[in-house]
Write a protein that holds these residues in place. Structure first.
Motif, PDB file in Angstrom:
ATOM      1  N   ARG A 197       0.806  -1.214   0.000  1.00 54.76           N
ATOM      2  CA  ARG A 197       0.000   0.000   0.000  1.00 54.76           C
ATOM      3  C   ARG A 197       0.843   1.270   0.000  1.00 54.76           C
ATOM      4  O   ARG A 197       0.516   2.237  -0.681  1.00 54.76           O
ATOM      5  CB  ARG A 197      -0.920   0.004   1.221  1.00 54.76           C
ATOM      6  N   LYS A 198       1.961   1.274   0.716  1.00 56.09           N
ATOM      7  CA  LYS A 198       2.746   2.501   0.812  1.00 56.09           C
ATOM      8  C   LYS A 198       3.443   2.858  -0.496  1.00 56.09           C
ATOM      9  O   LYS A 198       3.824   3.992  -0.707  1.00 56.09           O
ATOM     10  CB  LYS A 198       3.769   2.395   1.939  1.00 56.09           C
ATOM     11  N   LEU A 199       3.583   1.906  -1.416  1.00 59.77           N
ATOM     12  CA  LEU A 199       4.196   2.188  -2.705  1.00 59.77           C
ATOM     13  C   LEU A 199       3.175   2.237  -3.839  1.00 59.77           C
ATOM     14  O   LEU A 199       3.528   2.336  -4.997  1.00 59.77           O
ATOM     15  CB  LEU A 199       5.257   1.135  -3.013  1.00 59.77           C
ATOM     16  N   ARG A 200       1.903   2.177  -3.520  1.00 60.15           N
ATOM     17  CA  ARG A 200       0.847   2.176  -4.525  1.00 60.15           C
ATOM     18  C   ARG A 200       0.826   3.485  -5.316  1.00 60.15           C
ATOM     19  O   ARG A 200       0.527   3.508  -6.496  1.00 60.15           O
ATOM     20  CB  ARG A 200      -0.494   1.948  -3.837  1.00 60.15           C
ATOM     21  N   ARG A 201       1.150   4.608  -4.687  1.00 60.00           N
ATOM     22  CA  ARG A 201       1.142   5.901  -5.360  1.00 60.00           C
ATOM     23  C   ARG A 201       2.166   5.934  -6.491  1.00 60.00           C
ATOM     24  O   ARG A 201       1.877   6.413  -7.588  1.00 60.00           O
ATOM     25  CB  ARG A 201       1.434   7.015  -4.363  1.00 60.00           C
ATOM     26  N   GLU A 202       3.363   5.373  -6.251  1.00 66.20           N
ATOM     27  CA  GLU A 202       4.388   5.336  -7.290  1.00 66.20           C
ATOM     28  C   GLU A 202       3.943   4.471  -8.461  1.00 66.20           C
ATOM     29  O   GLU A 202       4.179   4.808  -9.621  1.00 66.20           O
ATOM     30  CB  GLU A 202       5.694   4.789  -6.729  1.00 66.20           C
ATOM     31  N   ASN A 209       0.836   3.885  -9.462  1.00 65.26           N
ATOM     32  CA  ASN A 209      -0.196   4.597 -10.209  1.00 65.26           C
ATOM     33  C   ASN A 209       0.381   5.687 -11.091  1.00 65.26           C
ATOM     34  O   ASN A 209      -0.101   5.938 -12.187  1.00 65.26           O
ATOM     35  CB  ASN A 209      -1.253   5.168  -9.264  1.00 65.26           C
ATOM     36  N   GLN A 210       1.445   6.349 -10.617  1.00 64.18           N
ATOM     37  CA  GLN A 210       2.097   7.371 -11.440  1.00 64.18           C
ATOM     38  C   GLN A 210       2.772   6.736 -12.647  1.00 64.18           C
ATOM     39  O   GLN A 210       2.744   7.290 -13.742  1.00 64.18           O
ATOM     40  CB  GLN A 210       3.129   8.137 -10.616  1.00 64.18           C
ATOM     41  N   LYS A 236       1.772   3.995 -14.161  1.00 61.65           N
ATOM     42  CA  LYS A 236       0.709   3.580 -15.073  1.00 61.65           C
ATOM     43  C   LYS A 236       0.210   4.745 -15.908  1.00 61.65           C
ATOM     44  O   LYS A 236      -0.098   4.609 -17.079  1.00 61.65           O
ATOM     45  CB  LYS A 236      -0.449   2.972 -14.294  1.00 61.65           C
ATOM     46  N   GLN A 237       0.136   5.930 -15.315  1.00 59.27           N
ATOM     47  CA  GLN A 237      -0.348   7.101 -16.032  1.00 59.27           C
ATOM     48  C   GLN A 237       0.678   7.567 -17.064  1.00 59.27           C
ATOM     49  O   GLN A 237       0.311   8.058 -18.119  1.00 59.27           O
ATOM     50  CB  GLN A 237      -0.678   8.221 -15.071  1.00 59.27           C
TER      51      GLN A 237
END
Length: 83
Positions: free
Chosen positions: A70-75, A77-78, A80-81
């Motif tokens: 969960r703590k690396l989910r933001r990276e 998602n970036q 993927k975009q």
């Protein structure tokens, strides 16, 4: 073949052969197949991306240091975009 012998080779690999696919960025998926990019370097990918072209394999992201928690989910998602 006995059912107890199936998949025994996966136990010796890191994370039991699971990780993040560098092409489709699917998390916690088995990386048992290889795809080659235009430079001829093999990339380990998931079953869905095993038939990927060299052009799509060129856009593969380095996921060696990228976790799937969960703590690396933001990276993730970036990435993927941007792909």
């Amino acid at each position: 073949m006995a059912k107890t012998k199936r998949g025994k080779g996966l136990w010796n690999t890191t994370s039991r052969g699971r990780g993040t696919c560098p092409i489709c960025l699917s998390t916690r998926i088995k990386l048992l197949y290889s795809a080659t990019n235009s430079e001829g370097k093999p990339v380990t990918v998931c079953k869905r991306c095993s038939s990927a072209t060299a052009k799509s394999a060129d856009h593969a992201v380095d996921t060696a240091n990228l976790g799937f928690r969960r703590k690396l989910r933001r990276e993730l998602n970036q990435l993927k975009q941007n792909v």
